[in-house]
Design a protein around this motif. Structure first.
Motif, PDB file in Angstrom:
ATOM      1  N   ALA A 126       0.818  -1.208   0.000  1.00 50.90           N
ATOM      2  CA  ALA A 126       0.000   0.000   0.000  1.00 50.90           C
ATOM      3  C   ALA A 126       0.855   1.263   0.000  1.00 50.90           C
ATOM      4  CB  ALA A 126      -0.933   0.001   1.207  1.00 50.90           C
ATOM      5  N   GLY A 127       2.065   1.146   0.510  1.00 49.40           N
ATOM      6  CA  GLY A 127       2.944   2.311   0.573  1.00 49.40           C
ATOM      7  C   GLY A 127       4.393   1.894   0.530  1.00 49.40           C
ATOM      8  N   PRO A 128       5.314   2.863   0.680  1.00 45.54           N
ATOM      9  CA  PRO A 128       6.739   2.539   0.574  1.00 45.54           C
ATOM     10  C   PRO A 128       7.235   1.627   1.686  1.00 45.54           C
ATOM     11  CG  PRO A 128       6.417   4.806   1.292  1.00 45.54           C
ATOM     12  CD  PRO A 128       5.081   4.295   0.879  1.00 45.54           C
ATOM     13  N   GLU A 129       6.573   1.624   2.838  1.00 49.82           N
ATOM     14  CA  GLU A 129       6.976   0.743   3.924  1.00 49.82           C
ATOM     15  C   GLU A 129       6.242  -0.582   3.801  1.00 49.82           C
ATOM     16  OE1 GLU A 129       9.343   1.455   5.993  1.00 49.82           O
ATOM     17  OE2 GLU A 129       9.603   3.458   5.144  1.00 49.82           O
ATOM     18  N   ARG A 130       6.970  -1.689   3.910  1.00 46.12           N
ATOM     19  CA  ARG A 130       6.344  -3.002   3.778  1.00 46.12           C
ATOM     20  C   ARG A 130       5.358  -3.285   4.904  1.00 46.12           C
ATOM     21  NH1 ARG A 130       8.074  -6.093  -0.248  1.00 46.12           N
ATOM     22  NH2 ARG A 130      10.056  -5.583  -1.249  1.00 46.12           N
ATOM     23  N   GLU A 131       5.456  -2.528   5.995  1.00 44.26           N
ATOM     24  CA  GLU A 131       4.516  -2.721   7.084  1.00 44.26           C
ATOM     25  C   GLU A 131       3.212  -1.970   6.836  1.00 44.26           C
ATOM     26  OE1 GLU A 131       4.908  -4.727   9.646  1.00 44.26           O
ATOM     27  OE2 GLU A 131       6.851  -5.361   8.897  1.00 44.26           O
ATOM     28  N   ALA A 132       3.161  -1.159   5.765  1.00 46.37           N
ATOM     29  CA  ALA A 132       1.948  -0.397   5.485  1.00 46.37           C
ATOM     30  C   ALA A 132       0.773  -1.342   5.289  1.00 46.37           C
ATOM     31  CB  ALA A 132       2.142   0.467   4.247  1.00 46.37           C
ATOM     32  N   LYS A 133      -0.366  -0.966   5.847  1.00 46.60           N
ATOM     33  CA  LYS A 133      -1.536  -1.834   5.765  1.00 46.60           C
ATOM     34  C   LYS A 133      -2.132  -1.789   4.365  1.00 46.60           C
ATOM     35  CE  LYS A 133      -2.826  -1.566  10.644  1.00 46.60           C
ATOM     36  NZ  LYS A 133      -3.891  -1.191  11.612  1.00 46.60           N
ATOM     37  N   GLY A 134      -2.468  -2.952   3.877  1.00 46.23           N
ATOM     38  CA  GLY A 134      -3.115  -3.041   2.584  1.00 46.23           C
ATOM     39  C   GLY A 134      -2.176  -3.452   1.475  1.00 46.23           C
ATOM     40  N   GLU A 135      -2.554  -4.463   0.756  1.00 43.92           N
ATOM     41  CA  GLU A 135      -1.828  -4.903  -0.434  1.00 43.92           C
ATOM     42  C   GLU A 135      -2.834  -5.065  -1.558  1.00 43.92           C
ATOM     43  OE1 GLU A 135       1.557  -7.561   1.926  1.00 43.92           O
ATOM     44  OE2 GLU A 135      -0.020  -8.532   0.746  1.00 43.92           O
ATOM     45  N   PHE A 136      -2.359  -4.949  -2.767  1.00 44.76           N
ATOM     46  CA  PHE A 136      -3.209  -5.199  -3.917  1.00 44.76           C
ATOM     47  C   PHE A 136      -2.373  -5.882  -4.977  1.00 44.76           C
ATOM     48  CE2 PHE A 136      -1.440  -0.966  -4.110  1.00 44.76           C
ATOM     49  CZ  PHE A 136      -1.012  -0.803  -5.407  1.00 44.76           C
ATOM     50  N   ARG A 137      -3.035  -6.480  -5.950  1.00 39.51           N
ATOM     51  CA  ARG A 137      -2.277  -7.299  -6.891  1.00 39.51           C
ATOM     52  C   ARG A 137      -2.911  -7.300  -8.269  1.00 39.51           C
ATOM     53  NH1 ARG A 137      -4.182 -11.961  -3.059  1.00 39.51           N
ATOM     54  NH2 ARG A 137      -2.288 -11.349  -1.999  1.00 39.51           N
ATOM     55  N   ILE A 138      -2.040  -7.571  -9.226  1.00 41.18           N
ATOM     56  CA  ILE A 138      -2.454  -7.840 -10.602  1.00 41.18           C
ATOM     57  C   ILE A 138      -2.319  -9.333 -10.824  1.00 41.18           C
ATOM     58  CG2 ILE A 138      -1.920  -7.478 -13.041  1.00 41.18           C
ATOM     59  CD1 ILE A 138      -0.692  -4.770 -12.228  1.00 41.18           C
ATOM     60  N   MET A 139      -3.344  -9.947 -11.407  1.00 43.98           N
ATOM     61  CA  MET A 139      -3.309 -11.376 -11.665  1.00 43.98           C
ATOM     62  C   MET A 139      -3.705 -11.654 -13.101  1.00 43.98           C
ATOM     63  SD  MET A 139      -5.107 -12.547  -8.138  1.00 43.98           S
ATOM     64  CE  MET A 139      -6.132 -11.090  -8.278  1.00 43.98           C
ATOM     65  N   ALA A 140      -3.093 -12.663 -13.679  1.00 40.27           N
ATOM     66  CA  ALA A 140      -3.435 -13.094 -15.028  1.00 40.27           C
ATOM     67  C   ALA A 140      -3.487 -14.613 -15.046  1.00 40.27           C
ATOM     68  CB  ALA A 140      -2.413 -12.589 -16.037  1.00 40.27           C
ATOM     69  N   PHE A 141      -4.539 -15.155 -15.634  1.00 39.90           N
ATOM     70  CA  PHE A 141      -4.652 -16.600 -15.741  1.00 39.90           C
ATOM     71  C   PHE A 141      -5.504 -16.948 -16.950  1.00 39.90           C
ATOM     72  CE2 PHE A 141      -7.477 -14.842 -12.529  1.00 39.90           C
ATOM     73  CZ  PHE A 141      -8.734 -15.216 -12.976  1.00 39.90           C
ATOM     74  N   LYS A 142      -5.321 -18.159 -17.430  1.00 42.00           N
ATOM     75  CA  LYS A 142      -6.072 -18.622 -18.589  1.00 42.00           C
ATOM     76  C   LYS A 142      -7.566 -18.533 -18.300  1.00 42.00           C
ATOM     77  CE  LYS A 142      -6.229 -22.529 -21.835  1.00 42.00           C
ATOM     78  NZ  LYS A 142      -5.673 -23.873 -22.112  1.00 42.00           N
ATOM     79  N   ILE A 143      -8.317 -18.023 -19.260  1.00 40.84           N
ATOM     80  CA  ILE A 143      -9.747 -17.845 -19.066  1.00 40.84           C
ATOM     81  C   ILE A 143     -10.390 -19.164 -18.631  1.00 40.84           C
ATOM     82  CG2 ILE A 143     -11.944 -17.331 -20.223  1.00 40.84           C
ATOM     83  CD1 ILE A 143     -10.430 -15.363 -21.993  1.00 40.84           C
ATOM     84  N   GLY A 144     -11.144 -19.101 -17.553  1.00 44.99           N
ATOM     85  CA  GLY A 144     -11.821 -20.279 -17.043  1.00 44.99           C
ATOM     86  C   GLY A 144     -11.017 -21.123 -16.087  1.00 44.99           C
ATOM     87  N   SER A 145      -9.780 -20.713 -15.748  1.00 43.18           N
ATOM     88  CA  SER A 145      -8.927 -21.541 -14.890  1.00 43.18           C
ATOM     89  C   SER A 145      -8.555 -20.835 -13.594  1.00 43.18           C
ATOM     90  CB  SER A 145      -7.654 -21.929 -15.643  1.00 43.18           C
ATOM     91  OG  SER A 145      -6.858 -20.779 -15.914  1.00 43.18           O
ATOM     92  N   ALA A 146      -9.431 -19.988 -13.056  1.00 48.74           N
ATOM     93  CA  ALA A 146      -9.120 -19.288 -11.810  1.00 48.74           C
ATOM     94  C   ALA A 146      -8.767 -20.290 -10.718  1.00 48.74           C
ATOM     95  CB  ALA A 146     -10.309 -18.436 -11.373  1.00 48.74           C
ATOM     96  N   PRO A 147      -7.644 -20.109 -10.021  1.00 46.13           N
ATOM     97  CA  PRO A 147      -7.248 -21.044  -8.958  1.00 46.13           C
ATOM     98  C   PRO A 147      -8.256 -21.022  -7.824  1.00 46.13           C
ATOM     99  CG  PRO A 147      -5.892 -19.075  -8.906  1.00 46.13           C
ATOM    100  CD  PRO A 147      -6.714 -18.982 -10.149  1.00 46.13           C
ATOM    101  N   ASP A 148      -8.395 -22.153  -7.138  1.00 46.55           N
ATOM    102  CA  ASP A 148      -9.438 -22.244  -6.124  1.00 46.55           C
ATOM    103  C   ASP A 148      -8.960 -22.775  -4.782  1.00 46.55           C
ATOM    104  OD1 ASP A 148     -10.976 -25.322  -7.412  1.00 46.55           O
ATOM    105  OD2 ASP A 148      -8.935 -24.827  -6.780  1.00 46.55           O
ATOM    106  N   GLN A 149      -7.642 -22.989  -4.626  1.00 44.23           N
ATOM    107  CA  GLN A 149      -7.172 -23.568  -3.373  1.00 44.23           C
ATOM    108  C   GLN A 149      -6.226 -22.645  -2.628  1.00 44.23           C
ATOM    109  OE1 GLN A 149      -7.905 -26.438  -1.783  1.00 44.23           O
ATOM    110  NE2 GLN A 149      -9.567 -26.695  -3.232  1.00 44.23           N
ATOM    111  N   ALA A 150      -6.063 -21.404  -3.085  1.00 39.27           N
ATOM    112  CA  ALA A 150      -5.136 -20.496  -2.436  1.00 39.27           C
ATOM    113  C   ALA A 150      -5.903 -19.432  -1.665  1.00 39.27           C
ATOM    114  CB  ALA A 150      -4.232 -19.847  -3.476  1.00 39.27           C
TER     115      ALA A 150
END
Length: 361
Positions: A278-302
């Motif tokens: 979320a910010g320059p410090e790794r302790e900052a609250k909040g993370e976000f992500r970009i994800m890419a996967f084959k259409i129809g194959s969204a992972p389901d065990q993580a």
């Protein structure tokens, strides 16, 4: 990113991180198999993993971050793999015949480092068995075990290699192996001298420079000569940094604070992720992500991000998502939010030949 938009795409509100195959198999195995701590460590892409590692010394601390019930995970020390004082396994001649492929077939490629690609691997295979390709891996800055290179073939046979901090020579119940040039080497013994459990195996060896390495091998039934081939791979693993090509490029991301990343293709299914703080410090609250996967194959065990929402589009054979907490972290809101970040992502499809190391543009 507007092509091939599918407005009917629905995903869970906390889209999961791409954990390796090991977690899925661990969750479904009965009885519980030996937990592959190093594999799970590399799979946990959150800063909480690093914080707990720092506080607890690593290893089993990643249990808190996997999102799986502890009951399905046996600790790394179970089934005779306790890190307790014991005789160091000496390297000895393996009963497995030598590989038929000579060292002249060593992998020849340039190890390119691109400053606009935040994901890299630190170790590379100098040799690959016929039919295998090494292009995937995981990376978390500052966590040596979290930098692994992956290789796979069309049958689903695969392995990954990463360094291991600390000693492994105290592990008991091992099967001696011979890795050329290593001080010592052994397979994990999963009971009665068997090096295979759930179609998987683990090789440990200590390089001549003292560095311990771990190799995890999966779907070993797909190759009759897998042991000999993996011993040859281990003998030729080299220390070298290499940027990992990604299946997308993204604008508006240069100001974001990279946390960790991964890219993998297991039996043709792409999964790639970039996580940002979320910010320059790794302790900052909040993370976000970009994800890419084959259409129809969204992972389901993580695991996913609690309280997160997804903004997704289908493009060029991939589903691309921005997964963010609500409200959005300040650093994400500053570039226009998740929708603006998604609009700046270009999908490069499922074919690694079209992927790029020019990721953050």
């Amino acid at each position: 990113m507007t092509d091939d938009l599918d407005p009917t795409t629905t995903l869970p509100t906390a889209l999961p991180t791409a954990l390796p195959m090991a977690l899925h198999e661990l969750a479904e195995s009965d009885p519980p198999r030996v937990m592959d701590v190093e594999k799970v460590l590399r799979a946990g892409k959150h800063s909480v993993v690093r914080r707990r590692m720092a506080a607890l010394g690593g290893g089993t601390a990643v249990l808190a971050a996997t999102g799986l019930a502890v009951g399905v995970l046996a600790p790394a020390g179970s089934a005779g793999h306790r890190d307790v004082p014991g005789p160091a396994p000496a390297a000895s001649t393996s009963a497995v015949p030598a590989p038929t492929t000579s060292r002249s077939d060593a992998v020849k490629e340039a190890y390119v480092l691109d400053p606009r690609d935040p994901v890299m691997t630190n170790w590379q295979p100098g040799y690959l068995p016929p039919g295998m390709t090494a292009f995937g891996g995981t990376y978390t800055p500052g966590v040596p075990e979290a930098g692994a290179v992956e290789a796979t073939d069309p049958t689903g046979f695969e392995f990954d290699v990463a360094q291991r901090s600390g000693e492994l020579s105290s592990i008991t119940q091992t099967v001696p192996a011979q890795v050329q040039g290593a001080k010592q080497a052994f397979w994990y013994d999963y009971g009665h001298g068997s090096v295979v459990a759930h179609d998987s195996a683990t090789l440990a060896w200590q390089r001549s420079d003292g560095q311990w390495m771990l190799m995890h091998v999966y779907k070993v039934s797909k190759r009759t000569d897998w042991q000999a081939q993996m011993l040859e791979v281990a003998a030729q693993v080299k220390k070298a940094d290499r940027s990992l090509p990604m299946p997308f490029s993204v604008t508006r991301a240069k100001s974001l604070h990279f946390n960790s990343g991964a890219v993998s293709m297991k039996t043709g299914s792409v999964m790639s992720i970039l996580t940002f703080d979320a910010g320059p410090e790794r302790e900052a609250k909040g993370e976000f992500r970009i994800m890419a996967f084959k259409i129809g194959s969204a992972p389901d065990q993580a695991e996913g991000l609690p309280g997160a929402e997804n903004v997704c589009e289908n493009s060029n054979g991939l589903t691309i998502c921005v997964n963010s907490p609500v409200p959005e972290p300040t650093s994400l809101a500053a570039i226009g939010g998740a929708k603006a970040l998604l609009a700046g992502i270009t999908s490069l499809g499922n074919d690694p030949a079209n992927w790029t190391t020019d990721v953050l543009q």
